[in-house]
Design a protein around this motif. Structure first.
Motif, PDB file in Angstrom:
ATOM      1  N   LEU A 188       3.730  -5.358 -13.294  1.00  0.00           N
ATOM      2  CA  LEU A 188       4.617  -4.255 -13.167  1.00  0.00           C
ATOM      3  C   LEU A 188       4.082  -3.525 -11.854  1.00  0.00           C
ATOM      4  O   LEU A 188       2.901  -3.300 -11.463  1.00  0.00           O
ATOM      5  CB  LEU A 188       4.203  -3.232 -14.547  1.00  0.00           C
ATOM      6  N   ASP A 189       5.117  -3.267 -10.996  1.00  0.00           N
ATOM      7  CA  ASP A 189       4.763  -2.639  -9.643  1.00  0.00           C
ATOM      8  C   ASP A 189       6.031  -2.003  -9.086  1.00  0.00           C
ATOM      9  O   ASP A 189       7.132  -2.524  -9.379  1.00  0.00           O
ATOM     10  CB  ASP A 189       4.382  -3.802  -8.463  1.00  0.00           C
ATOM     11  N   ASP A 190       6.146  -0.611  -8.559  1.00  0.00           N
ATOM     12  CA  ASP A 190       7.297   0.002  -8.146  1.00  0.00           C
ATOM     13  C   ASP A 190       7.450  -0.216  -6.730  1.00  0.00           C
ATOM     14  O   ASP A 190       8.331   0.422  -6.126  1.00  0.00           O
ATOM     15  CB  ASP A 190       7.040   1.495  -8.321  1.00  0.00           C
TER      16      ASP A 190
ATOM     17  N   SER B 177       6.018   0.620  -4.174  1.00  0.00           N
ATOM     18  CA  SER B 177       5.856   1.784  -3.241  1.00  0.00           C
ATOM     19  C   SER B 177       4.727   1.663  -2.272  1.00  0.00           C
ATOM     20  O   SER B 177       5.121   2.243  -1.094  1.00  0.00           O
ATOM     21  CB  SER B 177       5.343   3.108  -3.866  1.00  0.00           C
ATOM     22  N   ASN B 178       4.054   0.611  -2.307  1.00  0.00           N
ATOM     23  CA  ASN B 178       3.088   0.392  -1.208  1.00  0.00           C
ATOM     24  C   ASN B 178       2.906  -0.996  -1.147  1.00  0.00           C
ATOM     25  O   ASN B 178       1.954  -1.570  -0.666  1.00  0.00           O
ATOM     26  CB  ASN B 178       1.713   0.959  -1.323  1.00  0.00           C
ATOM     27  N   SER B 179       4.049  -1.737  -1.383  1.00  0.00           N
ATOM     28  CA  SER B 179       4.024  -3.236  -1.254  1.00  0.00           C
ATOM     29  C   SER B 179       5.288  -4.063  -1.194  1.00  0.00           C
ATOM     30  O   SER B 179       6.444  -3.255  -1.576  1.00  0.00           O
ATOM     31  CB  SER B 179       3.366  -3.921  -2.714  1.00  0.00           C
ATOM     32  N   SER B 180       5.279  -5.271  -0.947  1.00  0.00           N
ATOM     33  CA  SER B 180       6.645  -5.976  -0.712  1.00  0.00           C
ATOM     34  C   SER B 180       6.747  -7.057  -1.847  1.00  0.00           C
ATOM     35  O   SER B 180       5.797  -7.720  -2.265  1.00  0.00           O
ATOM     36  CB  SER B 180       6.479  -6.773   0.515  1.00  0.00           C
TER      37      SER B 180
ATOM     38  N   LYS C 290      -2.285   5.441  -5.917  1.00  0.00           N
ATOM     39  CA  LYS C 290      -2.297   5.622  -4.488  1.00  0.00           C
ATOM     40  C   LYS C 290      -3.888   5.606  -3.998  1.00  0.00           C
ATOM     41  O   LYS C 290      -4.540   6.028  -4.789  1.00  0.00           O
ATOM     42  CB  LYS C 290      -1.452   7.051  -4.212  1.00  0.00           C
ATOM     43  N   LYS C 291      -4.073   5.355  -2.824  1.00  0.00           N
ATOM     44  CA  LYS C 291      -5.417   4.966  -2.511  1.00  0.00           C
ATOM     45  C   LYS C 291      -5.859   5.785  -0.928  1.00  0.00           C
ATOM     46  O   LYS C 291      -6.852   5.170  -0.711  1.00  0.00           O
ATOM     47  CB  LYS C 291      -5.641   3.491  -2.372  1.00  0.00           C
ATOM     48  N   ALA C 292      -4.919   6.473  -0.272  1.00  0.00           N
ATOM     49  CA  ALA C 292      -5.270   6.744   0.976  1.00  0.00           C
ATOM     50  C   ALA C 292      -5.927   8.280   0.750  1.00  0.00           C
ATOM     51  O   ALA C 292      -5.297   9.402   0.573  1.00  0.00           O
ATOM     52  CB  ALA C 292      -4.045   7.222   1.690  1.00  0.00           C
TER      53      ALA C 292
ATOM     54  N   PRO D 106      -9.957  14.223  -3.458  1.00  0.00           N
ATOM     55  CA  PRO D 106      -9.155  14.053  -4.546  1.00  0.00           C
ATOM     56  C   PRO D 106      -8.773  12.593  -4.987  1.00  0.00           C
ATOM     57  O   PRO D 106      -8.825  12.569  -6.161  1.00  0.00           O
ATOM     58  CB  PRO D 106      -7.481  14.809  -4.149  1.00  0.00           C
ATOM     59  N   TYR D 107      -8.879  11.880  -4.093  1.00  0.00           N
ATOM     60  CA  TYR D 107      -8.476  10.582  -4.462  1.00  0.00           C
ATOM     61  C   TYR D 107      -9.822   9.994  -5.363  1.00  0.00           C
ATOM     62  O   TYR D 107      -9.673   9.269  -6.417  1.00  0.00           O
ATOM     63  CB  TYR D 107      -8.419   9.486  -3.226  1.00  0.00           C
ATOM     64  N   ALA D 108     -11.076  10.111  -5.030  1.00  0.00           N
ATOM     65  CA  ALA D 108     -12.036   9.968  -5.292  1.00  0.00           C
ATOM     66  C   ALA D 108     -12.019  10.712  -6.872  1.00  0.00           C
ATOM     67  O   ALA D 108     -12.778   9.874  -7.870  1.00  0.00           O
ATOM     68  CB  ALA D 108     -13.437  10.106  -4.854  1.00  0.00           C
TER      69      ALA D 108
HETATM   70  P1  NAD Z   1      -2.484  -1.221  -2.618  1.00  0.00           P
HETATM   71  O1  NAD Z   1      -1.761  -0.171  -2.244  1.00  0.00           O
HETATM   72  O2  NAD Z   1      -2.172  -2.382  -1.745  1.00  0.00           O
HETATM   73  O3  NAD Z   1      -1.846  -1.700  -4.256  1.00  0.00           O
HETATM   74  C1  NAD Z   1      -1.444  -0.896  -5.103  1.00  0.00           C
HETATM   75  C2  NAD Z   1      -0.217  -1.355  -5.792  1.00  0.00           C
HETATM   76  O4  NAD Z   1       0.436  -0.527  -6.865  1.00  0.00           O
HETATM   77  C3  NAD Z   1       1.065  -1.200  -4.383  1.00  0.00           C
HETATM   78  O5  NAD Z   1       1.893  -2.724  -4.809  1.00  0.00           O
HETATM   79  C4  NAD Z   1       1.987  -0.124  -5.021  1.00  0.00           C
HETATM   80  O6  NAD Z   1       3.224  -0.730  -4.698  1.00  0.00           O
HETATM   81  C5  NAD Z   1       1.525  -0.074  -6.654  1.00  0.00           C
HETATM   82  N1  NAD Z   1       1.921   1.282  -7.083  1.00  0.00           N
HETATM   83  C6  NAD Z   1       1.563   2.374  -6.437  1.00  0.00           C
HETATM   84  N2  NAD Z   1       1.861   3.270  -7.101  1.00  0.00           N
HETATM   85  C7  NAD Z   1       2.598   2.791  -8.285  1.00  0.00           C
HETATM   86  C8  NAD Z   1       3.256   3.496  -9.504  1.00  0.00           C
HETATM   87  N3  NAD Z   1       3.389   4.640  -9.551  1.00  0.00           N
HETATM   88  N4  NAD Z   1       3.617   2.639 -10.371  1.00  0.00           N
HETATM   89  C9  NAD Z   1       3.944   1.359 -10.078  1.00  0.00           C
HETATM   90  N5  NAD Z   1       3.193   0.666  -9.126  1.00  0.00           N
HETATM   91  C10 NAD Z   1       2.530   1.550  -8.167  1.00  0.00           C
HETATM   92  O7  NAD Z   1      -3.886  -1.093  -3.136  1.00  0.00           O
HETATM   93  P2  NAD Z   1      -5.169  -1.963  -3.293  1.00  0.00           P
HETATM   94  O8  NAD Z   1      -5.952  -1.821  -2.007  1.00  0.00           O
HETATM   95  O9  NAD Z   1      -4.426  -3.230  -3.644  1.00  0.00           O
HETATM   96  O10 NAD Z   1      -5.826  -1.193  -4.452  1.00  0.00           O
HETATM   97  C11 NAD Z   1      -5.670  -1.787  -5.782  1.00  0.00           C
HETATM   98  C12 NAD Z   1      -6.405  -0.723  -6.708  1.00  0.00           C
HETATM   99  O11 NAD Z   1      -7.866  -0.673  -6.110  1.00  0.00           O
HETATM  100  C13 NAD Z   1      -5.932   0.880  -6.333  1.00  0.00           C
HETATM  101  O12 NAD Z   1      -6.229   1.517  -7.652  1.00  0.00           O
HETATM  102  C14 NAD Z   1      -7.139   1.374  -5.592  1.00  0.00           C
HETATM  103  O13 NAD Z   1      -7.433   2.824  -5.816  1.00  0.00           O
HETATM  104  C15 NAD Z   1      -8.082   0.638  -5.923  1.00  0.00           C
HETATM  105  N6  NAD Z   1      -9.415   0.395  -4.878  1.00  0.00           N
HETATM  106  C16 NAD Z   1      -9.094  -0.085  -3.749  1.00  0.00           C
HETATM  107  C17 NAD Z   1      -9.947  -0.140  -2.670  1.00  0.00           C
HETATM  108  C18 NAD Z   1      -9.332  -0.740  -1.227  1.00  0.00           C
HETATM  109  O14 NAD Z   1     -10.374  -0.321  -0.501  1.00  0.00           O
HETATM  110  N7  NAD Z   1      -8.417  -1.509  -0.947  1.00  0.00           N
HETATM  111  C19 NAD Z   1     -11.202   0.104  -2.966  1.00  0.00           C
HETATM  112  C20 NAD Z   1     -11.585   0.680  -4.196  1.00  0.00           C
HETATM  113  C21 NAD Z   1     -10.617   0.750  -4.975  1.00  0.00           C
END
Ligand code: NAD
Ligand code: WQD
Length: 340
Positions: free
Chosen positions: A32-34, A36-39, A86-88, A150-152
């Motif tokens: 399940l993915d929307d 919003s940050n992926s292809s 969201k992770k930024a 806020p992210y943390a």
């Molecule tokens: P990413 O943004 O590449 O992947 C997140 C995915 O979730 C994307 O495909 C995006 O389209 C999808 N998404 C976002 N909001 C959504 C929503 N509301 N409904 C459905 N899909 C949604 O990020 P990532 O680096 O793969 O990170 C994955 C997880 O790991 C996240 O929870 C992030 O917070 C956590 N994390 C990441 C890192 C890092 O440095 N990459 C470190 C620690 C924790």
């Protein structure tokens, strides 16, 4: 019997690599993915690498309860890995409510749907950022938590909610995995990090410099209390992180309730060490200049990975050179990411 795993955020950076590992292990995978940050292209490539298809892809928002009900009603889900968020960090300071809504609201919607459909196994993506400005390294799971943005805070809040829920729902099993700094790419060059706009994280910035998309790196401060003055992080190969998730699912029934594990290597690298390792791997110079510290950055974050090693025998197997080599390989094959 094959396990059916729902992967939210499965098209993202860590999610896509994890889907490969699950498919290779014989799992049925539902995403399940929307986007919003992926292809969607990432999921095509997942199937190509694994040599097996993903059972179903639901393009939906994880907060959408109706969509979640439809997913759980149409597949016999055994376990959920929840990456969607969201992770930024910088963006989270500008639009904190969106982060609380998506990261915390997404998690409560998901867990509520899981409960309604009798699904009780959850692996949750947490983050080393819950530790905040660490006073002592390496960090164990018992180190104090003190989120500084806020992210943390969303990750810390989700952990609290999940741990609280586990006290009241005895059949629930939750593994919160606190990743340190995932980086690198799949060694095939087919999957990798493809940030939109200017990268927030250092590794995609380095690969974009080497491929000619950016001029040079700003090193955010060289006056930290570290040997060369630049920030130290625990960079962990994304395939190690993905393997960690597969291992987590294999052990999720070991104990009921909530357990927290660091996923890190235990080895720190400074910004300048990373730059040198990347130059060596890519054979390209990385022009850089030292600028001011980035607000909110901390001097050093390094995991103590002993707990996960003792519990599951899991350890990160790939080093910084492999991280740099694979990240560069992906960037070379996909200079503009999945849109290349
Ligand atoms: P990413 O943004 O590449 O992947 C997140 C995915 O979730 C994307 O495909 C995006 O389209 C999808 N998404 C976002 N909001 C959504 C929503 N509301 N409904 C459905 N899909 C949604 O990020 P990532 O680096 O793969 O990170 C994955 C997880 O790991 C996240 O929870 C992030 O917070 C956590 N994390 C990441 C890192 C890092 O440095 N990459 C470190 C620690 C924790
Ligand atoms: C690494 C180092 C910077 C960019 C973030 C999140 C954390 C987790 C991982 C999700 C730091 C320096 C960076 C640049 C630089 N994500 N740097 N120039 O900040 O450790 O962690 O990603 O959970 O929560 O905060 O990662 O890659 O941004 O920075 O000098 O252009 O590189 O100062 O020392 P960070 P990063």
């Amino acid at each position: 019997m094959a396990r059916t795993t729902l992967v939210t955020g499965g098209a993202g950076f860590i999610g896509s690599h994890t889907c490969v590992e699950l498919l290779r292990a014989g799992d049925e995978v539902v995403v399940l993915d929307d986007h919003s940050n992926s292809s969607p292209e990432a999921l095509e490539r997942v199937a190509k690498i694994a040599g097996r298809p993903i059972a179903a892809v639901h393009v939906a928002d994880v907060r959408d309860r109706k969509a979640l009900d439809a997913v759980f009603a149409s597949h016999p889900i055994d376990a959920v890995i929840h990456f969607a968020a969201k992770k930024a960090v910088g963006e989270s300071v500008r639009i904190p409510l969106a982060y609380y809504d998506i990261n915390v609201g997404g998690t409560t919607a998901l867990v509520s749907a899981m409960h309604a459909h009798g699904v009780h196994r959850l692996v949750f993506s947490s983050s080393c950022s819950v530790y905040g400005d660490a006073t002592t390294v390496p960090l164990t799971e018992e180190s104090p938590t003190a989120p500084t943005n806020p992210y943390a805070t969303t990750k810390w809040t989700c952990e609290r909610i999940l741990s609280d829920l586990c006290r009241h729902v005895p059949e629930l099993r939750v593994l919160a995995l606190r990743y340190f700094n995932p980086a690198g790419a799949h060694p095939t060059g087919l999957l990798g990090e493809d940030p939109r706009g200017v990268p927030n994280n250092i590794m995609p910035f380095l690969t974009q410099i080497a491929v000619g998309r950016r001029d040079g790196l700003s090193v955010f401060g060289d006056d930290y209390p570290t040997p060369d003055g630049t920030g130290i992080r625990d960079y962990i190969h994304v395939v190690d992180v993905a393997e960690g998730h597969r291992t987590a699912l294999d052990h999720i029934d070991d104990e009921p309730g909530m357990r927290v594990f660091n996923l890190g290597t235990g080895r720190g690298a400074s910004v300048l060490e990373l730059v040198r390792a990347f130059e060596k791997a890519s054979g390209r110079p990385v022009p850089y200049r030292v600028t001011a510290r980035r607000p909110g950055d901390v001097a050093e974050l390094v995991a103590d990975p002993a707990k996960v090693m003792a519990a599951w025998g899991w350890t990160a197997r790939r080093d910084l050179a492999a991280i740099c080599r694979d990240a560069w390989n992906f960037q070379q094959h996909n200079p503009y990411g999945y849109a290349s």
